[in-house]
Design a protein around this motif. Structure first.
Motif, PDB file in Angstrom:
ATOM      1  N   LYS A  33      11.300  -5.192  22.068  1.00 39.91           N
ATOM      2  CA  LYS A  33      11.726  -7.295  22.471  1.00 39.91           C
ATOM      3  C   LYS A  33      11.042  -8.026  23.888  1.00 39.91           C
ATOM      4  O   LYS A  33      11.145  -7.225  24.896  1.00 39.91           O
ATOM      5  N   ASP A  34      10.216  -9.101  23.596  1.00 45.07           N
ATOM      6  CA  ASP A  34       9.750 -10.237  24.664  1.00 45.07           C
ATOM      7  C   ASP A  34      10.393 -11.284  24.643  1.00 45.07           C
ATOM      8  O   ASP A  34      10.863 -11.994  23.576  1.00 45.07           O
ATOM      9  N   HIS A  35      10.525 -11.528  25.965  1.00 45.17           N
ATOM     10  CA  HIS A  35      11.530 -12.293  26.590  1.00 45.17           C
ATOM     11  C   HIS A  35      10.177 -13.839  26.317  1.00 45.17           C
ATOM     12  O   HIS A  35       8.502 -13.026  27.549  1.00 45.17           O
ATOM     13  N   HIS A  36      10.184 -14.460  25.114  1.00 37.85           N
ATOM     14  CA  HIS A  36       9.519 -15.404  25.238  1.00 37.85           C
ATOM     15  C   HIS A  36       9.631 -16.663  26.394  1.00 37.85           C
ATOM     16  O   HIS A  36       8.866 -17.154  27.164  1.00 37.85           O
ATOM     17  N   SER A  37      10.841 -17.561  25.811  1.00 38.72           N
ATOM     18  CA  SER A  37      11.325 -18.736  26.710  1.00 38.72           C
ATOM     19  C   SER A  37      13.237 -18.413  26.846  1.00 38.72           C
ATOM     20  O   SER A  37      13.464 -17.967  26.288  1.00 38.72           O
ATOM     21  N   ASN A  38      13.264 -18.964  28.252  1.00 40.39           N
ATOM     22  CA  ASN A  38      14.477 -19.232  28.245  1.00 40.39           C
ATOM     23  C   ASN A  38      15.381 -20.439  28.363  1.00 40.39           C
ATOM     24  O   ASN A  38      14.201 -21.558  28.591  1.00 40.39           O
ATOM     25  N   TRP A  39      16.273 -21.163  28.340  1.00 39.14           N
ATOM     26  CA  TRP A  39      16.782 -22.370  28.757  1.00 39.14           C
ATOM     27  C   TRP A  39      18.671 -22.299  29.494  1.00 39.14           C
ATOM     28  O   TRP A  39      19.423 -22.095  28.965  1.00 39.14           O
ATOM     29  N   ASN A  40      18.447 -23.048  30.857  1.00 42.76           N
ATOM     30  CA  ASN A  40      20.419 -23.949  30.356  1.00 42.76           C
ATOM     31  C   ASN A  40      20.326 -24.682  31.536  1.00 42.76           C
ATOM     32  O   ASN A  40      19.987 -25.046  32.046  1.00 42.76           O
ATOM     33  N   THR A  41      21.134 -25.133  31.344  1.00 38.83           N
ATOM     34  CA  THR A  41      21.924 -25.663  31.893  1.00 38.83           C
ATOM     35  C   THR A  41      23.622 -26.139  32.273  1.00 38.83           C
ATOM     36  O   THR A  41      24.950 -25.009  31.579  1.00 38.83           O
ATOM     37  N   LEU A  42      24.164 -26.850  33.356  1.00 40.28           N
ATOM     38  CA  LEU A  42      25.903 -26.057  33.427  1.00 40.28           C
ATOM     39  C   LEU A  42      26.292 -28.495  33.881  1.00 40.28           C
ATOM     40  O   LEU A  42      25.866 -28.531  34.418  1.00 40.28           O
ATOM     41  N   ILE A  43      27.108 -28.306  32.704  1.00 41.10           N
ATOM     42  CA  ILE A  43      28.058 -29.777  33.023  1.00 41.10           C
ATOM     43  C   ILE A  43      29.164 -29.686  33.261  1.00 41.10           C
ATOM     44  O   ILE A  43      29.408 -29.257  33.338  1.00 41.10           O
ATOM     45  N   ASP A  44      28.387 -29.929  34.763  1.00 40.69           N
ATOM     46  CA  ASP A  44      29.942 -29.747  36.369  1.00 40.69           C
ATOM     47  C   ASP A  44      30.944 -30.572  35.315  1.00 40.69           C
ATOM     48  O   ASP A  44      30.874 -32.024  34.921  1.00 40.69           O
ATOM     49  N   GLY A  45      32.529 -30.491  35.421  1.00 41.77           N
ATOM     50  CA  GLY A  45      33.524 -31.140  34.858  1.00 41.77           C
ATOM     51  C   GLY A  45      33.726 -32.120  33.972  1.00 41.77           C
ATOM     52  O   GLY A  45      34.709 -32.397  33.035  1.00 41.77           O
ATOM     53  N   PHE A  46      32.827 -30.640  33.074  1.00 38.79           N
ATOM     54  CA  PHE A  46      33.690 -30.875  31.034  1.00 38.79           C
ATOM     55  C   PHE A  46      33.552 -29.758  30.669  1.00 38.79           C
ATOM     56  O   PHE A  46      33.046 -28.404  30.692  1.00 38.79           O
ATOM     57  N   GLN A  47      34.400 -29.536  29.917  1.00 32.48           N
ATOM     58  CA  GLN A  47      35.106 -28.819  29.281  1.00 32.48           C
ATOM     59  C   GLN A  47      35.600 -29.234  27.284  1.00 32.48           C
ATOM     60  O   GLN A  47      35.560 -29.654  27.288  1.00 32.48           O
ATOM     61  N   TYR A  48      34.583 -27.497  26.825  1.00 36.99           N
ATOM     62  CA  TYR A  48      34.378 -27.493  25.841  1.00 36.99           C
ATOM     63  C   TYR A  48      34.722 -26.426  24.805  1.00 36.99           C
ATOM     64  O   TYR A  48      34.101 -25.018  25.550  1.00 36.99           O
ATOM     65  N   SER A  49      35.246 -26.351  23.907  1.00 38.42           N
ATOM     66  CA  SER A  49      35.636 -25.169  23.208  1.00 38.42           C
ATOM     67  C   SER A  49      34.243 -23.994  22.903  1.00 38.42           C
ATOM     68  O   SER A  49      33.051 -24.895  21.857  1.00 38.42           O
ATOM     69  N   PRO A  50      33.682 -22.746  23.521  1.00 32.13           N
ATOM     70  CA  PRO A  50      32.070 -22.242  22.853  1.00 32.13           C
ATOM     71  C   PRO A  50      32.086 -22.121  21.007  1.00 32.13           C
ATOM     72  O   PRO A  50      31.304 -22.414  20.538  1.00 32.13           O
ATOM     73  N   THR A  51      33.897 -21.825  20.216  1.00 33.54           N
ATOM     74  CA  THR A  51      33.805 -21.990  19.114  1.00 33.54           C
ATOM     75  C   THR A  51      33.112 -23.029  18.116  1.00 33.54           C
ATOM     76  O   THR A  51      32.522 -22.677  17.354  1.00 33.54           O
ATOM     77  N   GLU A  52      34.463 -24.224  18.626  1.00 36.58           N
ATOM     78  CA  GLU A  52      33.272 -25.089  18.252  1.00 36.58           C
ATOM     79  C   GLU A  52      31.883 -25.931  18.326  1.00 36.58           C
ATOM     80  O   GLU A  52      31.513 -26.428  17.408  1.00 36.58           O
TER      81      GLU A  52
END
Length: 193
Positions: A33-52
């Motif tokens: 596997k070769d890494h093509h691209s990636n992305w990330n962000t953090l939304i501070d003060g926000f909670q959400y269910s990963p499953t949902e």
């Protein structure tokens, strides 16, 4: 009596062969596997269910009508064998694997994805030939515009789906949406020409 002896004798060879195959598959599956691209962000003060988040994202990804796409939740280790696991949504299409993570982090919600391109076993083996391997792999398994375009299309499709779900859930909770700089993925130069 001789037949039983041969069955037992050759069963050991078969068992050794299976064990060696499993070990090689494990080693090469990481190297393929070769890494093509990636992305990330953090939304501070926000909670959400990963499953949902994954459920909403699965619905959004399916809504685009792309055929032969598979989606499943996958637990991936955070580090070595004894580390904790984190739940990802793995989206697979053709030779592309898109691993998406939504997780609580501090008092915020973190989202990331990694787009991986699966190289063929043949390319990996040929590239390991001393002196001429890299050149030979380039000639036998060339980087085509088709490969570059399909990787870009899949990345754009998946990224727009992640952003749509993210915009929907933050809008529902009254949280600010991401600005343009926060929406751009990071590209790795995996398809050198």
């Amino acid at each position: 009596m001789d037949i039983i002896y041969y069955i037992i004798f050759y069963s050991w060879y078969l068992l050794y062969g299976v064990i060696i195959f499993i070990i090689l598959k494990y080693i090469f599956s990481k190297a393929l596997k070769d890494h093509h691209s990636n992305w990330n962000t953090l939304i501070d003060g926000f909670q959400y269910s990963p499953t949902e988040f994954y459920e909403r994202l699965t619905v959004e990804l399916k809504s685009h009508g792309i055929t032969n796409i598979t989606m499943r939740k996958k637990s991936l280790k955070e580090g070595g064998m004894l580390s904790f696991s984190r739940l990802y949504l793995r989206v697979t299409w053709k030779d592309y694997q898109y691993d998406i993570c939504g997780a609580k982090f501090g008092n915020g919600f973190f989202i990331s994805w990694w787009l991986l391109y699966k190289n063929s076993f043949g390319k990996l083996v040929v590239s390991k030939i001393p002196f001429a391997g890299a050149w030979l792999a380039e000639k036998l398994y060339p980087v085509t515009y088709y490969r570059i375009d399909t990787a870009s299309m899949f990345m754009s499709y998946a990224q727009s789906s992640v952003l749509k779900v993210l915009d929907d859930i933050t809008k529902d909770k009254g949280v600010r949406s991401l600005n343009e700089a926060e929406r751009k993925p990071l590209l790795n130069n995996v398809f050198t020409r």
